[in-house]
Design a protein around this motif. Structure first.
Motif, PDB file in Angstrom:
ATOM      1  N   LEU A  15       0.875  -1.269   0.041  1.00  0.00           N
ATOM      2  CA  LEU A  15      -0.018  -0.030   0.041  1.00  0.00           C
ATOM      3  C   LEU A  15       0.933   1.448   0.140  1.00  0.00           C
ATOM      4  O   LEU A  15       0.331   2.306   0.155  1.00  0.00           O
ATOM      5  CB  LEU A  15      -0.858  -0.037   1.175  1.00  0.00           C
ATOM      6  N   GLN A  16       2.030   1.303  -0.110  1.00  0.00           N
ATOM      7  CA  GLN A  16       2.897   2.306  -0.075  1.00  0.00           C
ATOM      8  C   GLN A  16       2.526   3.310  -1.378  1.00  0.00           C
ATOM      9  O   GLN A  16       2.315   2.935  -2.363  1.00  0.00           O
ATOM     10  CB  GLN A  16       4.448   1.826  -0.215  1.00  0.00           C
ATOM     11  N   VAL A  17       2.759   4.605  -0.734  1.00  0.00           N
ATOM     12  CA  VAL A  17       2.821   5.648  -1.661  1.00  0.00           C
ATOM     13  C   VAL A  17       4.396   6.150  -2.154  1.00  0.00           C
ATOM     14  O   VAL A  17       4.718   6.784  -1.648  1.00  0.00           O
ATOM     15  CB  VAL A  17       1.911   6.896  -1.192  1.00  0.00           C
ATOM     16  N   GLN A  18       4.865   5.163  -3.096  1.00  0.00           N
ATOM     17  CA  GLN A  18       6.085   5.446  -3.465  1.00  0.00           C
ATOM     18  C   GLN A  18       6.227   4.744  -4.842  1.00  0.00           C
ATOM     19  O   GLN A  18       6.239   3.788  -5.192  1.00  0.00           O
ATOM     20  CB  GLN A  18       6.942   4.480  -2.699  1.00  0.00           C
ATOM     21  N   THR A  19       6.655   5.735  -5.926  1.00  0.00           N
ATOM     22  CA  THR A  19       6.691   5.462  -7.225  1.00  0.00           C
ATOM     23  C   THR A  19       8.299   5.982  -7.649  1.00  0.00           C
ATOM     24  O   THR A  19       8.713   7.113  -7.205  1.00  0.00           O
ATOM     25  CB  THR A  19       5.927   6.001  -8.047  1.00  0.00           C
ATOM     26  N   THR A  20       9.311   5.245  -8.123  1.00  0.00           N
ATOM     27  CA  THR A  20      10.706   5.694  -8.389  1.00  0.00           C
ATOM     28  C   THR A  20      10.518   5.380  -9.945  1.00  0.00           C
ATOM     29  O   THR A  20      10.225   4.145 -10.710  1.00  0.00           O
ATOM     30  CB  THR A  20      11.552   4.595  -7.945  1.00  0.00           C
ATOM     31  N   LEU A  21      10.855   6.205 -10.519  1.00  0.00           N
ATOM     32  CA  LEU A  21      11.142   6.565 -12.174  1.00  0.00           C
ATOM     33  C   LEU A  21      12.392   6.388 -12.610  1.00  0.00           C
ATOM     34  O   LEU A  21      13.418   6.881 -11.903  1.00  0.00           O
ATOM     35  CB  LEU A  21      10.541   7.986 -12.621  1.00  0.00           C
ATOM     36  N   ASN A  22      12.639   5.568 -13.677  1.00  0.00           N
ATOM     37  CA  ASN A  22      14.093   5.476 -14.108  1.00  0.00           C
ATOM     38  C   ASN A  22      13.874   5.784 -15.656  1.00  0.00           C
ATOM     39  O   ASN A  22      13.354   5.730 -16.274  1.00  0.00           O
ATOM     40  CB  ASN A  22      14.498   4.029 -14.012  1.00  0.00           C
ATOM     41  N   ALA A  23      15.343   6.146 -16.021  1.00  0.00           N
ATOM     42  CA  ALA A  23      15.738   6.633 -17.403  1.00  0.00           C
ATOM     43  C   ALA A  23      16.756   5.721 -17.739  1.00  0.00           C
ATOM     44  O   ALA A  23      17.592   5.637 -16.843  1.00  0.00           O
ATOM     45  CB  ALA A  23      15.789   7.743 -17.712  1.00  0.00           C
ATOM     46  N   GLN A  24      16.787   4.987 -18.874  1.00  0.00           N
ATOM     47  CA  GLN A  24      18.156   4.164 -19.498  1.00  0.00           C
ATOM     48  C   GLN A  24      18.344   4.781 -20.974  1.00  0.00           C
ATOM     49  O   GLN A  24      17.647   4.472 -21.706  1.00  0.00           O
ATOM     50  CB  GLN A  24      17.971   2.878 -19.325  1.00  0.00           C
ATOM     51  N   HIS A  25      19.560   5.242 -21.179  1.00  0.00           N
ATOM     52  CA  HIS A  25      19.892   5.658 -22.357  1.00  0.00           C
ATOM     53  C   HIS A  25      20.390   4.505 -23.028  1.00  0.00           C
ATOM     54  O   HIS A  25      21.197   3.768 -22.737  1.00  0.00           O
ATOM     55  CB  HIS A  25      21.098   6.663 -22.471  1.00  0.00           C
ATOM     56  N   MET A  26      19.676   4.257 -24.310  1.00  0.00           N
ATOM     57  CA  MET A  26      20.208   2.815 -25.094  1.00  0.00           C
ATOM     58  C   MET A  26      20.900   3.236 -26.070  1.00  0.00           C
ATOM     59  O   MET A  26      20.929   4.192 -26.899  1.00  0.00           O
ATOM     60  CB  MET A  26      18.706   2.311 -25.684  1.00  0.00           C
ATOM     61  N   GLN A  27      22.151   2.435 -26.345  1.00  0.00           N
ATOM     62  CA  GLN A  27      23.032   2.502 -27.339  1.00  0.00           C
ATOM     63  C   GLN A  27      23.214   1.219 -28.033  1.00  0.00           C
ATOM     64  O   GLN A  27      23.351   0.119 -27.522  1.00  0.00           O
ATOM     65  CB  GLN A  27      24.176   3.209 -26.812  1.00  0.00           C
ATOM     66  N   THR A  28      23.996   1.178 -29.355  1.00  0.00           N
ATOM     67  CA  THR A  28      24.276   0.127 -29.972  1.00  0.00           C
ATOM     68  C   THR A  28      25.786   0.703 -30.312  1.00  0.00           C
ATOM     69  O   THR A  28      26.436   1.595 -30.746  1.00  0.00           O
ATOM     70  CB  THR A  28      23.766  -0.046 -31.397  1.00  0.00           C
ATOM     71  N   VAL A  29      26.592  -0.372 -29.658  1.00  0.00           N
ATOM     72  CA  VAL A  29      28.151  -0.322 -29.748  1.00  0.00           C
ATOM     73  C   VAL A  29      28.801  -1.286 -30.927  1.00  0.00           C
ATOM     74  O   VAL A  29      28.490  -2.619 -30.894  1.00  0.00           O
ATOM     75  CB  VAL A  29      28.870  -0.642 -28.583  1.00  0.00           C
ATOM     76  N   THR A  30      29.531  -0.753 -31.880  1.00  0.00           N
ATOM     77  CA  THR A  30      30.124  -1.502 -32.871  1.00  0.00           C
ATOM     78  C   THR A  30      31.649  -1.609 -32.571  1.00  0.00           C
ATOM     79  O   THR A  30      32.022  -0.884 -32.214  1.00  0.00           O
ATOM     80  CB  THR A  30      29.966  -0.871 -34.206  1.00  0.00           C
ATOM     81  N   ARG A  31      31.923  -2.687 -32.812  1.00  0.00           N
ATOM     82  CA  ARG A  31      33.362  -3.243 -32.357  1.00  0.00           C
ATOM     83  C   ARG A  31      34.090  -3.913 -33.493  1.00  0.00           C
ATOM     84  O   ARG A  31      33.359  -4.713 -34.114  1.00  0.00           O
ATOM     85  CB  ARG A  31      33.482  -3.993 -31.077  1.00  0.00           C
ATOM     86  N   ASP A  32      35.406  -3.938 -33.455  1.00  0.00           N
ATOM     87  CA  ASP A  32      36.301  -4.457 -34.502  1.00  0.00           C
ATOM     88  C   ASP A  32      36.490  -5.957 -33.964  1.00  0.00           C
ATOM     89  O   ASP A  32      36.067  -6.323 -32.855  1.00  0.00           O
ATOM     90  CB  ASP A  32      37.222  -3.812 -34.959  1.00  0.00           C
ATOM     91  N   ALA A  33      37.308  -6.678 -34.825  1.00  0.00           N
ATOM     92  CA  ALA A  33      37.730  -8.165 -34.422  1.00  0.00           C
ATOM     93  C   ALA A  33      38.516  -8.046 -32.865  1.00  0.00           C
ATOM     94  O   ALA A  33      38.253  -9.125 -32.552  1.00  0.00           O
ATOM     95  CB  ALA A  33      38.388  -8.936 -35.601  1.00  0.00           C
ATOM     96  N   ALA A  34      39.207  -7.082 -32.924  1.00  0.00           N
ATOM     97  CA  ALA A  34      40.115  -7.017 -31.607  1.00  0.00           C
ATOM     98  C   ALA A  34      39.198  -6.491 -30.363  1.00  0.00           C
ATOM     99  O   ALA A  34      39.855  -6.604 -29.176  1.00  0.00           O
ATOM    100  CB  ALA A  34      41.193  -5.918 -31.814  1.00  0.00           C
ATOM    101  N   GLY A  35      38.099  -6.326 -30.488  1.00  0.00           N
ATOM    102  CA  GLY A  35      37.343  -5.658 -29.563  1.00  0.00           C
ATOM    103  C   GLY A  35      37.274  -4.238 -29.271  1.00  0.00           C
ATOM    104  O   GLY A  35      36.707  -3.872 -28.118  1.00  0.00           O
ATOM    105  N   ASN A  36      37.969  -3.466 -29.966  1.00  0.00           N
ATOM    106  CA  ASN A  36      38.089  -2.028 -29.803  1.00  0.00           C
ATOM    107  C   ASN A  36      36.582  -1.451 -30.496  1.00  0.00           C
ATOM    108  O   ASN A  36      36.036  -1.839 -31.522  1.00  0.00           O
ATOM    109  CB  ASN A  36      39.131  -1.421 -30.607  1.00  0.00           C
ATOM    110  N   THR A  37      36.010  -0.387 -29.661  1.00  0.00           N
ATOM    111  CA  THR A  37      34.960   0.342 -30.107  1.00  0.00           C
ATOM    112  C   THR A  37      35.154   1.084 -31.309  1.00  0.00           C
ATOM    113  O   THR A  37      36.178   2.136 -31.254  1.00  0.00           O
ATOM    114  CB  THR A  37      34.399   1.112 -29.079  1.00  0.00           C
TER     115      THR A  37
END
Length: 1018
Positions: free
Chosen positions: A700-722
């Motif tokens: 019954l708590q009156v408590q709402t927590t809002l969140n935001a998450q920035h979404m991203q797509t990361v491309t890497r090469d064969a060595a794992g570098n961004t």
């Protein structure tokens, strides 16, 4: 397990059938040689007398009730009230810590009656609860030494306080007028845990009671004190969820049947648990004349608990880069069984070695006054005044180091999964460890209740009408809860995934700059010595308990490395109660009135009696809290990396907005109880009633927590570098801790029983029951609007509790108990108990979720996740059973009592039941999307976007435990005894359901425990 379950149930049924045959034999008159001499008095005491008292309560009760009566004060048959309750037919207990299935509760925790958790608790017929949001008392927190008996009402009548859909558990304490004169008992015990080895665990209790005749009437006083130290230990081995390693990420070549399912990793857990439990009780009674009796009681139970835990767990964040060795073995479904797993990217598998401290102090105090006035021989007026105060305060802290294990050798095929750590020298070398993370949670809560109850009974001089009762009850309750952090305040120190873009390297324990605060520690006698775990580096206990100062020092290591790299890093911020959103307050006022008529037709061939009544309840609730939002920081991107999509991100300023909500509702609760006596020994009952159970205060708590998450797509090469980063937008979601507009769950309950009482401590009973439930609380989505920095309105998708389902729980109970007086003299005193409970249940959602695939992160947009559960490949599991309900529960006990010797061996078993679908450890948001309709950039493509959530249905496997006790009475006042718990060293096992099979999630061992007791009465 299925065979074991069938065997156990068959054994219980066969036992009852066999005992039934023996019962018929028992009705044959014994031989004259075995009869007592004329005029001889047979004195029955001990456990047999306790069973006789409990059976008499059941037989004569107006309602469907089962009881356990102590042989004497301080002599309940188990070491905790929770363990006592599991002996009652239809009652089950959980073997995990309340709300945390990742940790075992050695004494048991939550209580269910007939498969449902809507259980109301009382002490001496008065409302009892613990602070922190619930409505029931924590039975494991109550000193059992104070109890004289426990009653479980399974279909309460109108005169009993509302709130018990599943059952009403009433704990009874002694009163001075229970004894003829002076009464004194003292007791002392010492327990020994075979796994904990040697930790002192004394328990002491003393009761003094007397009554006196004075010029002012009869006066009685009683005091009862108990204190117990209960150290225990639990060891666990865990297996992480299995992830799908597909044969190809090319949709044209993908073949689901060729998927290999490989667990993320395995781990160890060892927890030392110390609880000091104190119970104080005092009672005064005054009877100035035969018509007036007053009683004043003071009851206080308080405890301190301290958990010290060492955990070794996988911290792998790139499961899709894991590889299994060529000699690994897989089953027919492609699931990994044994072999070696590693991650070449990290040069092994990342692990955490953490030390966790969890402390809690709680207390509940009840002061009550009862006045009973018999105005006339037929008219009685009773008033009851009560004040309850409960408080709790907790601190949960975890500090972890990390290391890279070159490879993890695993075998999941045995009774307990096996994992091989590195060589002793490797595991002891500081250069292989780094400081990893901290997490903490702080809370404190208090609750108060004032209640007044007034009851009137008028007896009739009538052949049919017995009496009419009516009364009123008023109760005001208020509570305040504070949480420094809604969830754990998890904060990274250094991890390998930070290297290259935020820091050059992790904070190694071998680096003089980062040394100190850790030490080489061992988990001795792990699983009773069946495992040989090498000494490892953990944070020192002083470091973990040194929050926040010691934590600030180790978080400063990250700041040093950031400065060295030239990165901008946010400093660590400890969780505090300064945030106004951490406070939630609630009040509740209830007003109730009832009337109940008792009647009976004694002159019928088969006499019938019973009661009919109705209860009206008005509930008014109010709460205040906050809607809060903390603005997330923008994602960090390395210099020189091309970035796109910045315009897709949503920016909303942080805020905390106070809100208050009022709610009210009323309920009419009729009830009917009928009993027909076919003979003095055989009777039948029919009971029907409507009952209600209000939502827990944390719902019954009156408590709402809002969140935001920035979404991203990361491309890497064969060595794992961004090589590139694209921002895909911002996910807006939230969670409402409660819903102050929730209505109570209601139920229509029907019971039909057949009860045969063939001896004072001998009975065979059968009960069929059905509970139709409405307004079950579930979760659902709703929108919350906020304005972003550009003035545009944005909508958060919030998950919160609603009255969103209906359902039922139905089944039967079969129980038998008997002492075998027809056997030869040397076997006299032998007795047995047996019961079997079967429960079937179903929950039907008002808005069912039938999507064929799970999508999204673990926010509200993935409603499929919270209702049905989702696999790591995005497939849902469909309909799941009611949480916490076992279909079968079995109790068996063999007893012996004669010539001062009293023995008991008891076995309790319950079948598999659901713990939940989104439990920590079997959930995450980095699964694989195998939905063929998914976008090309997500289908079969493992990402680090955290946009494919999973939550596996987690089940507690069937579990049985053997306990025993033996006592010897040297005199009628002095006895010594030995009790043993979990004598067969049973393991508790958790099973996680996946489409590739049911896999072991965790196995726990606590080992046998023994208690030596001495009790003296005077």
């Amino acid at each position: 397990m299925d065979n074991f379950k069938k065997t156990t149930i068959a054994l219980a049924v066969a036992n009852i059938a066999l005992l039934y045959t023996g019962t018929a034999i028992a009705q044959t008159p014994p031989q004259p040689a075995n009869e007592p001499a004329p005029g001889a008095v047979v004195v029955v005491s001990g456990q047999r007398a306790a069973l006789q008292s409990a059976q008499k309560l059941k037989q004569d009760s107006d309602e469907v009730v089962d009881s356990i009566v102590a042989e004497d004060i301080g002599k309940l048959p188990d070491r905790s009230v929770t363990e006592v309750l599991q002996r009652i037919a239809g009652v089950t207990i959980d073997r995990n810590m309340a709300g945390d299935p990742n940790r075992q509760s050695v004494e048991g925790s939550g209580v269910s009656v007939r498969g449902l958790t809507y259980v109301r608790s009382e002490i001496n017929g008065r409302d009892a609860f613990s602070a922190g949001g619930g409505r029931s008392l924590g039975f494991s927190d109550v000193a059992p030494e104070l109890m004289s008996g426990v009653d479980v009402y399974k279909n309460p009548s109108a005169e009993q306080v509302e709130g018990a859909i599943a059952g009403l558990v009433n704990l009874r304490t002694a009163m001075p007028f229970d004894y003829k004169g002076f009464k004194g008992t003292v007791g002392f015990s010492e327990s020994y845990s075979t796994l904990r080895e040697g930790k002192p665990s004394p328990t002491s209790t003393i009761l003094l009671s007397n009554r006196w005749s004075t010029p002012f009437g009869e006066v009685g006083a009683l005091v009862d004190f108990a204190k117990a130290k209960s150290p225990s230990r639990s060891d666990g081995v865990s297996v992480d969820p299995y992830f799908p390693h597909v044969n190809s990420t090319d949709p044209a070549l993908y073949d689901r049947s060729k998927t290999q399912w490989i667990p993320l990793g395995m781990g160890y857990r060892s927890q030392d648990f110390d609880r000091t439990r104190r119970g104080d009780y005092a009672a005064l009674q005054w009877k100035p004349n035969k018509d007036l009796t007053a009683g004043l009681t003071y009851f206080k139970t308080r405890y301190k608990e301290d958990l010290d835990e060492h955990v070794v767990a996988s911290s792998e964040d790139k499961w899709y880069q894991q590889v299994a060795s060529a000699d690994s073995v897989f089953d027919k479904n492609g699931a990994f069984q044994s072999g070696t797993i590693s991650n070449p990217t990290y040069g092994g598998s990342p692990f955490n070695s953490s030390q966790r401290i969890n402390t809690r102090e709680s207390s509940t105090r009840d002061i009550s006054l009862n006045v009973q006035w018999r105005i006339t021989p037929d008219f009685t007026w009773t008033n009851d005044f009560q004040h309850v105060r409960s408080t709790t305060e907790g601190f949960d802290a975890d500090v972890s180091t990390g290391f890279i294990l070159p490879s993890q050798t695993m075998n999941t095929t045995g009774k307990v999964p096996q994992i091989g750590l590195g060589p002793d020298a490797y595991m002891a070398d500081p250069k292989n460890y780094y400081w990893a993370y901290t997490q903490e949670a702080l809370d404190h809560a208090s609750a108060n209740q004032k209640a007044w109850k007034s009851d009137v009974k008028f007896a009739f001089d009538d052949p049919v009408l017995r009496d009419i009762r009516f009364g009123v009850r008023m109760a005001n309750r208020e509570g305040e809860n504070h949480k420094a952090q809604k969830y754990y305040n998890w904060s990274a120190i250094t991890f390998p995934w930070m290297e290259g873009w935020q820091i050059n390297g992790v904070a190694r324990l071998s680096d003089p700059r980062f040394a100190g605060g850790s030490s080489l520690q061992t988990m001795d006698n792990f699983f009773g010595g069946k495992y040989n775990i090498p000494p490892m580096l953990f944070a020192d206990e002083a470091t973990v308990r040194g929050f926040p100062d010691q934590w600030a020092k180790i978080h400063a290591y990250h700041d040093v490395l950031c400065a060295e790299k030239g990165s901008t890093c946010d400093p660590w911020k400890p969780a505090t109660f300064n945030d106004p959103a951490a406070t939630n307050t609630q009040t509740e006022k209830t007003r109730a009135a009832y009337t109940q008529l008792r009647f009976g037709w004694d002159n019928l061939k088969y006499p019938v009696d019973g009661n009919v009544g109705i209860r009206y309840v008005k509930t008014k609730g109010a709460g205040s809290g906050y809607v809060s939002f903390t603005r997330p920081s923008l994602p960090s991107v390395g210099s020189g990396v091309p970035v796109s999509g910045q315009g897709n991100l949503i920016d909303i300023a942080s805020f905390a907005q106070q809100q208050s909500v009022n709610n009210s509702y009323d309920n009419w609760l009729p009830s009917l109880n009928l009993r027909m006596k076919a003979s003095d020994q055989l009777q039948f009952r029919f009971a029907v009633a409507k009952s209600m159970s209000r939502p827990d205060f944390n719902q019954l708590q009156v408590q709402t927590t809002l969140n935001a998450q920035h979404m991203q797509t990361v491309t890497r090469d064969a060595a794992g570098n961004t090589t590139a980063v694209r921002f895909d937008g911002t996910s807006l979601n939230g969670t409402s801790d409660g819903n102050p507009l929730l209505k109570p769950t209601t139920s229509t309950n029907i019971d039909l029983t057949a009860e045969w009482y063939f001896a004072k401590a001998g009975s065979l009973t059968f009960s069929a029951f059905n509970k139709d439930l409405k307004d079950i609380v579930t979760t659902k989505n709703f929108g919350y609007n906020a304005v972003d920095s550009t003035g545009k309105q944005q909508t958060f998708v919030v998950t919160g509790p609603v009255n969103g389902a209906k359902g039922y729980a139905r089944g039967f109970e079969l129980a038998h108990q008997q002492y075998y007086d027809f056997v030869p003299d040397w076997l006299r005193g032998l007795g047995s108990q047996a019961s079997w409970t079967y429960v079937s249940s179903e929950r039907k959602l008002k808005d069912p979720v039938n999507e064929a695939w799970c999508s999204g992160n673990d926010a509200s947009s993935n409603f499929n996740l919270f209702i049905n559960g989702c696999d790591t490949d995005g497939r849902p599991f469909g309909k799941t059973p009611l949480q916490g309900l076992s279909r079968h529960t079995v109790n068996l006990a063999l007893m012996y009592e004669q010539h001062g010797l009293s023995m008991r061996v008891a076995y309790n078993w319950r079948s598999r039941y659901l713990l939940g679908v989104t439990q920590w450890g079997s959930r995450g948001n980095n699964g694989l999307n195998t939905n063929p309709d998914a976008p090309a950039g997500k289908y079969l493509i493992p990402t680090t976007n955290n946009d494919q959530a999973f939550g596996l249905p987690l089940y507690q496997a069937g579990y049985g435990q053997v306990d025993a006790s033996i006592f010897y009475d040297f005199t009628d006042k002095f006895r010594v005894g030995l009790e043993g718990t979990n004598l067969t060293n049973s393991y508790t096992r958790q099973i996680m359901q996946q489409h590739a099979g049911d896999f072991t999630r965790q196995v726990f061992m606590s080992g046998p425990r023994y208690t030596l007791l001495a009790q003296y009465s005077f």
